[in-house]
Write an enzyme that holds these catalytic residues in place. Structure first.
Site, PDB file in Angstrom:
ATOM      1  N   ILE A 174     147.233 101.809  -8.467  1.00 56.29           N
ATOM      2  CA  ILE A 174     147.091 102.688  -7.307  1.00 56.29           C
ATOM      3  C   ILE A 174     147.023 101.862  -6.019  1.00 56.29           C
ATOM      4  O   ILE A 174     146.536 100.734  -6.021  1.00 56.29           O
ATOM      5  CB  ILE A 174     145.843 103.606  -7.447  1.00 56.29           C
ATOM      6  CG1 ILE A 174     145.804 104.642  -6.321  1.00 56.29           C
ATOM      7  CG2 ILE A 174     144.569 102.787  -7.574  1.00 56.29           C
ATOM      8  CD1 ILE A 174     144.823 105.777  -6.561  1.00 56.29           C
ATOM      9  N   CYS A 175     147.528 102.452  -4.940  1.00 58.12           N
ATOM     10  CA  CYS A 175     147.417 101.904  -3.593  1.00 58.12           C
ATOM     11  C   CYS A 175     148.156 100.569  -3.471  1.00 58.12           C
ATOM     12  O   CYS A 175     149.369 100.506  -3.588  1.00 58.12           O
ATOM     13  CB  CYS A 175     145.941 101.817  -3.208  1.00 58.12           C
ATOM     14  SG  CYS A 175     145.630 101.624  -1.452  1.00 58.12           S
ATOM     15  N   HIS A 176     147.438  99.460  -3.257  1.00 59.30           N
ATOM     16  CA  HIS A 176     148.043  98.135  -3.162  1.00 59.30           C
ATOM     17  C   HIS A 176     148.153  97.460  -4.530  1.00 59.30           C
ATOM     18  O   HIS A 176     148.690  96.362  -4.640  1.00 59.30           O
ATOM     19  CB  HIS A 176     147.222  97.241  -2.229  1.00 59.30           C
ATOM     20  CG  HIS A 176     147.371  97.580  -0.783  1.00 59.30           C
ATOM     21  ND1 HIS A 176     146.711  98.643  -0.206  1.00 59.30           N
ATOM     22  CD2 HIS A 176     148.105  97.007   0.202  1.00 59.30           C
ATOM     23  CE1 HIS A 176     147.027  98.703   1.077  1.00 59.30           C
ATOM     24  NE2 HIS A 176     147.871  97.727   1.352  1.00 59.30           N
TER      25      HIS A 176
END
Length: 188
Positions: A112-114
């Site tokens: 998730i995300c980075h």
């Protein structure tokens, strides 16, 4: 989902200092509630520092060093985001190989995300449809991925989401993929 959906499943969370705390704690709790054993794996021993955006949050006890961990001993992998965390993980050959091994063994992975920064370094996004924090779009495209702006994307056992607002969808899809298990067409 049933409390027993992930009974007898062992899921690794790979993280180090600077992870976005909610991107570890919400999936951790969701997987535990589904019956999984969750294990915090890190290149660091002792404790690692969580973050709430750019502010220090809580510290978390590392369960196992990545140096002694093997993907063979897990049924799936979660990569929380935060900016500092995946940037440090992708600089560790042990972490990158640990991630790559899940793909070689056709096991589901959720990032998730980075978090996908580590996937780029492991060279496992080529030809896959993924999403992430918007600033990773060009990096993922340059690594051969098809980047889309969607809440949650799953491609051959690889689950990706954009940000903490996507956590309910991310957790549900990760549980589904971890319950299913192996992905024969998944490649490293």
């Amino acid at each position: 989902m049933s409390k027993q959906t992930l009974k007898e499943k062992r899921i690794a969370f790979l993280a180090t200092d600077g992870f976005e705390q909610v991107e570890l704690t919400e999936p951790w709790e969701a997987l535990q509630n589904a019956g999984a054993e969750v294990v915090l794996v890190s290149p660091k021993s002792g404790e690692i520092q969580g973050m709430n955006h750019d502010e220090k949050a809580d510290t978390f006890k590392v369960d196992q060093s990545v140096h002694s961990a093997s993907a063979e001993n897990f049924d799936g992998l979660v990569l929380p985001g935060g900016v500092v965390n995946p940037d440090a993980l992708r600089m560790s050959e042990d972490c990158v190989q640990f991630v790559r091994d899940f793909f070689k063994q056709h096991k589901p992975v959720a990032a998730i995300c980075h978090g996908p920064w580590t996937l780029i370094e492991a060279d496992v996004v080529r030809g896959r449809k993924v999403t992430s924090w918007p600033s990773l779009k060009t990096d993922l495209k340059n690594a051969g991925a098809e980047w889309v702006d969607q809440k949650c994307v799953c491609d051959q056992g690889l689950v990706t989401s954009r940000n903490p607002g996507d956590l309910p969808s991310f957790c549900d899809k990760a549980i589904e993929e971890f319950a299913e298990g192996r992905h024969a067409k998944q490649t490293a």
